[in-house]
Design a protein around this motif. Structure first.
Motif, PDB file in Angstrom:
ATOM      1  N   ARG A 128      -2.347   8.185 -57.706  1.00 28.93           N
ATOM      2  CA  ARG A 128      -3.134   8.620 -56.520  1.00 28.93           C
ATOM      3  C   ARG A 128      -4.101   9.369 -55.899  1.00 28.93           C
ATOM      4  N   LEU A 129      -5.066   9.346 -56.414  1.00 30.06           N
ATOM      5  CA  LEU A 129      -6.529   8.975 -56.407  1.00 30.06           C
ATOM      6  C   LEU A 129      -7.029   7.711 -55.950  1.00 30.06           C
ATOM      7  N   GLY A 130      -7.278   7.480 -54.996  1.00 28.77           N
ATOM      8  CA  GLY A 130      -7.267   6.072 -54.865  1.00 28.77           C
ATOM      9  C   GLY A 130      -9.062   6.493 -53.941  1.00 28.77           C
ATOM     10  N   ARG A 131      -9.406   4.931 -54.285  1.00 30.19           N
ATOM     11  CA  ARG A 131     -10.104   4.541 -53.388  1.00 30.19           C
ATOM     12  C   ARG A 131     -10.283   2.810 -52.563  1.00 30.19           C
ATOM     13  N   CYS A 132     -10.645   2.907 -51.286  1.00 33.68           N
ATOM     14  CA  CYS A 132     -10.645   1.907 -50.454  1.00 33.68           C
ATOM     15  C   CYS A 132     -10.186   0.444 -51.029  1.00 33.68           C
ATOM     16  N   ASP A 133      -9.588  -0.022 -51.100  1.00 31.41           N
ATOM     17  CA  ASP A 133     -10.013  -1.715 -51.743  1.00 31.41           C
ATOM     18  C   ASP A 133     -10.546  -2.226 -50.626  1.00 31.41           C
ATOM     19  N   ARG A 134     -11.330  -1.678 -49.235  1.00 27.46           N
ATOM     20  CA  ARG A 134     -12.082  -2.882 -48.728  1.00 27.46           C
ATOM     21  C   ARG A 134     -13.244  -2.980 -49.076  1.00 27.46           C
ATOM     22  N   ASP A 135     -13.788  -4.175 -49.305  1.00 28.43           N
ATOM     23  CA  ASP A 135     -15.352  -4.461 -49.760  1.00 28.43           C
ATOM     24  C   ASP A 135     -15.724  -3.438 -49.184  1.00 28.43           C
ATOM     25  N   GLY A 136     -17.146  -3.262 -49.221  1.00 30.51           N
ATOM     26  CA  GLY A 136     -18.070  -2.233 -48.216  1.00 30.51           C
ATOM     27  C   GLY A 136     -17.533  -1.023 -48.192  1.00 30.51           C
ATOM     28  N   CYS A 137     -16.430  -0.494 -48.563  1.00 32.08           N
ATOM     29  CA  CYS A 137     -15.663   0.788 -47.355  1.00 32.08           C
ATOM     30  C   CYS A 137     -15.839   1.375 -49.349  1.00 32.08           C
ATOM     31  N   GLY A 138     -16.362   2.954 -48.806  1.00 33.04           N
ATOM     32  CA  GLY A 138     -16.391   3.914 -50.159  1.00 33.04           C
ATOM     33  C   GLY A 138     -15.290   5.002 -49.847  1.00 33.04           C
ATOM     34  N   VAL A 139     -14.835   5.306 -48.823  1.00 29.47           N
ATOM     35  CA  VAL A 139     -14.171   5.842 -48.695  1.00 29.47           C
ATOM     36  C   VAL A 139     -12.732   6.632 -49.476  1.00 29.47           C
ATOM     37  N   VAL A 140     -12.579   7.648 -50.067  1.00 31.44           N
ATOM     38  CA  VAL A 140     -11.411   7.648 -51.283  1.00 31.44           C
ATOM     39  C   VAL A 140     -10.552   8.408 -50.408  1.00 31.44           C
ATOM     40  N   CYS A 153      -7.950   3.117 -46.929  1.00 32.08           N
ATOM     41  CA  CYS A 153      -7.984   4.227 -46.432  1.00 32.08           C
ATOM     42  C   CYS A 153      -7.958   4.446 -45.341  1.00 32.08           C
ATOM     43  N   SER A 154      -7.666   3.550 -44.617  1.00 33.81           N
ATOM     44  CA  SER A 154      -7.008   3.741 -42.946  1.00 33.81           C
ATOM     45  C   SER A 154      -6.141   2.540 -42.727  1.00 33.81           C
ATOM     46  N   PRO A 155      -5.609   2.432 -41.374  1.00 30.77           N
ATOM     47  CA  PRO A 155      -4.791   0.589 -40.764  1.00 30.77           C
ATOM     48  C   PRO A 155      -6.233   0.007 -40.670  1.00 30.77           C
ATOM     49  N   ALA A 156      -7.260   0.225 -40.184  1.00 28.11           N
ATOM     50  CA  ALA A 156      -8.008  -0.338 -39.176  1.00 28.11           C
ATOM     51  C   ALA A 156      -8.597  -0.925 -41.010  1.00 28.11           C
ATOM     52  N   CYS A 157      -8.715  -0.294 -42.081  1.00 24.85           N
ATOM     53  CA  CYS A 157      -8.784  -1.052 -42.900  1.00 24.85           C
ATOM     54  C   CYS A 157      -8.620  -2.193 -43.399  1.00 24.85           C
ATOM     55  N   ALA A 158      -6.938  -1.901 -43.839  1.00 26.67           N
ATOM     56  CA  ALA A 158      -6.265  -2.968 -43.981  1.00 26.67           C
ATOM     57  C   ALA A 158      -5.951  -3.655 -43.135  1.00 26.67           C
ATOM     58  N   ASN A 159      -6.633  -3.874 -42.258  1.00 28.86           N
ATOM     59  CA  ASN A 159      -6.115  -4.752 -40.676  1.00 28.86           C
ATOM     60  C   ASN A 159      -6.834  -5.952 -41.024  1.00 28.86           C
ATOM     61  N   ARG A 160      -8.419  -5.342 -41.797  1.00 30.55           N
ATOM     62  CA  ARG A 160      -9.684  -5.849 -41.540  1.00 30.55           C
ATOM     63  C   ARG A 160      -9.240  -7.013 -42.591  1.00 30.55           C
ATOM     64  N   VAL A 161      -9.195  -6.388 -43.761  1.00 34.47           N
ATOM     65  CA  VAL A 161      -8.775  -7.290 -44.859  1.00 34.47           C
ATOM     66  C   VAL A 161      -7.240  -8.782 -44.537  1.00 34.47           C
TER      67      VAL A 161
END
Length: 173
Positions: A128-140, A153-161
């Motif tokens: 449950r302690l995650g780090r965003c899966d989008r390459d280049g995003c370091g948001v936890v 980390c956000s719908p925006a990162c999910a949408n980009r991927v």
């Protein structure tokens, strides 16, 4: 996923400190206040201490090896002066504290974050302690979703991927 109020608050504060880019006293005070710490005034030196602490918190998020993640959290707990106790101050319901109310703000923030991460590990496992899966995003983030399958980390990162994957499939045809 529901963490109790204190553990969730400590884990959420840890994520906020890791994600912070501005460690000016005003910015740090705003983060501490947002996460319900009291007496949040910090000096520039204390803000710097919390920047260093955030660097120690970062590896806990997104660590896939549970033994490593447990060791990282235990290392954080080792350097805090944490002695848990129950309190019901300021009209709040009884809740667990990991710090002395007389401690300075840096010690209280360290104790709160280390204790919150320990509770998150104990009650929800490290997944449950995650780090965003989008390459280049370091948001936890703290995954509070029902199924515990958050990857971004956000719908925006999910949408980009997802858009990139869709375009890649189109080009492969």
């Amino acid at each position: 996923m529901h963490f109790n109020a204190y553990g969730g608050n400590g884990a959420a504060l840890a994520a906020a400190l890791v994600n912070a880019t501005d460690f000016s006293p005003a910015a740090v005070e705003a983060i501490l206040t947002e996460h319900r710490l009291l007496r949040t005034a910090v000096t520039p030196a204390q803000a710097g201490e919390l920047r260093e602490w955030s660097r120690r918190l970062r590896p806990v998020f997104g660590e896939l090896d549970q033994d490593t993640q447990i060791r990282l959290v235990n290392d954080l707990l080792d350097v805090t002066a944490s002695k848990p106790y129950v309190s019901a101050h300021d009209g709040r319901e009884p809740h667990l504290h990991f710090f002395s109310v007389d401690a300075d703000i840096v010690a209280r923030a360290k104790d709160t974050t280390a204790g919150g991460l320990a509770m998150a590990m104990s009650f929800a496992g490290g997944r449950r302690l995650g780090r965003c899966d989008r390459d280049g995003c370091g948001v936890v983030y703290i995954d509070t979703s029902r199924n515990g399958r958050r990857r971004f980390c956000s719908p925006a990162c999910a949408n980009r991927v997802n858009v990139a994957a869709h375009r890649a499939r189109g080009l492969a045809r």
